[in-house]
Motif scaffolding. Structure first.
Motif, PDB file in Angstrom:
ATOM      1  N   VAL A 134      61.851  74.938 -61.045  1.00 44.51           N
ATOM      2  CA  VAL A 134      60.665  75.806 -60.985  1.00 44.51           C
ATOM      3  C   VAL A 134      60.838  76.847 -59.900  1.00 44.51           C
TER       4      VAL A 134
ATOM      5  N   LEU B  46      61.291  75.417 -69.954  1.00 50.39           N
ATOM      6  CA  LEU B  46      60.628  76.354 -69.040  1.00 50.39           C
ATOM      7  C   LEU B  46      61.472  77.616 -68.848  1.00 50.39           C
TER       8      LEU B  46
ATOM      9  N   ARG C  27      60.249  81.270 -69.799  1.00 54.08           N
ATOM     10  CA  ARG C  27      60.220  82.283 -68.726  1.00 54.08           C
ATOM     11  C   ARG C  27      60.943  83.551 -69.150  1.00 54.08           C
TER      12      ARG C  27
ATOM     13  N   VAL D  94      54.288  83.290 -68.572  1.00 52.15           N
ATOM     14  CA  VAL D  94      54.780  82.045 -67.978  1.00 52.15           C
ATOM     15  C   VAL D  94      54.753  82.087 -66.454  1.00 52.15           C
TER      16      VAL D  94
ATOM     17  N   LEU E 217      53.929  79.055 -63.804  1.00 44.06           N
ATOM     18  CA  LEU E 217      54.900  78.536 -62.844  1.00 44.06           C
ATOM     19  C   LEU E 217      54.352  78.571 -61.424  1.00 44.06           C
TER      20      LEU E 217
END
Length: 235
Positions: free
Chosen positions: A27, A178, A182, A189, A193
């Motif tokens: 992340v 993810l 992204r 997104v 995040l």
């Protein structure tokens, strides 16, 4: 190969997908300023997956040899009862980590700042992945539980290797998804995040409780099934 075993492995892999190495750091990499470098993140996640796979093979081989030495002892009811007690104990222990205590976030924040600096080389990311994985070795209870389930399942070597590989892929799958989201929808997104990162920093102290609780439940459930406890209660 039972459906229960596959579901238990999938559940443990998804728990492992929420660790510092498999979720927190990815992340932070996705939040780095500028264009997302998919190759760097995939190198990082690939290193994590390969490390876990290698550790799993070593543990599975050692566990299989130990099982051969002990014969059928690991399937004896006293051993299964001990596994059940261990699972229940881990589940009970998880309530001590309810996330209400203020986490010592200094270390977490330092990791985040270093990761999101944006100038990390692929070599540094490989080193970071190995450090993160090594730091989690002592607390990789879900993975240890998964390897334990495999080594006592009676499956062949090829099946165990395939399931370990699948476990490691499922473990990094959320971070890969993810990454894809992204890159495909950055404006949608990025706020998600940011909120996820804030939640991680705020609740990092309680994540161990979730890991202990879910791992304990799955380990206890496996023992209960093999002890036929559910059939006893259903009578």
């Amino acid at each position: 190969m039972s459906v229960g075993l596959l579901l238990s492995l999938a559940g443990l892999a998804l728990v492992d997908s929420t660790s510092i190495g498999t979720l927190f750091i990815p992340v932070w990499l996705l939040l780095a300023p500028g264009t997302v470098n998919a190759r760097r993140i995939l190198v990082y996640l690939g290193t994590i997956a390969v490390f876990y796979f290698a550790v799993g093979l070593l543990l599975a081989v050692g566990g299989s040899r130990l099982a051969d030495v002990l014969g059928g002892a690991i399937d004896n009811r006293p051993v299964l009862w001990a596994q059940l007690v261990l699972g229940v104990g881990l589940f009970a222990l998880s309530f001590r980590y309810d996330g209400k205590r203020r986490p010592r976030g200094g270390g977490v924040l330092r990791w985040r700042d270093r990761v999101t600096a944006g100038d990390s080389s692929a070599r540094w990311l490989v080193g970071l992945a190995l450090l993160a994985a090594l730091a989690e070795v002592a607390t990789m209870l879900p993975y240890l539980g998964a390897v334990g389930l495999l080594t006592t399942s009676g499956l062949g070597a090829a099946e165990i290797v395939g399931l370990l590989a699948g476990y490691c892929l499922v473990m990094v799958l959320p971070a890969v998804l993810l990454l894809g989201a992204r890159m495909a929808w950055p404006s949608l997104v990025e706020p998600v995040l940011v909120r996820l990162n804030a939640w991680i920093v705020r609740h990092s102290g309680g994540m161990l409780g979730w890991i202990l609780g879910i791992a304990g439940f799955l380990i206890a459930r496996d023992a209960a099934v093999r002890l036929d406890l559910f059939e006893l209660f259903s009578r």
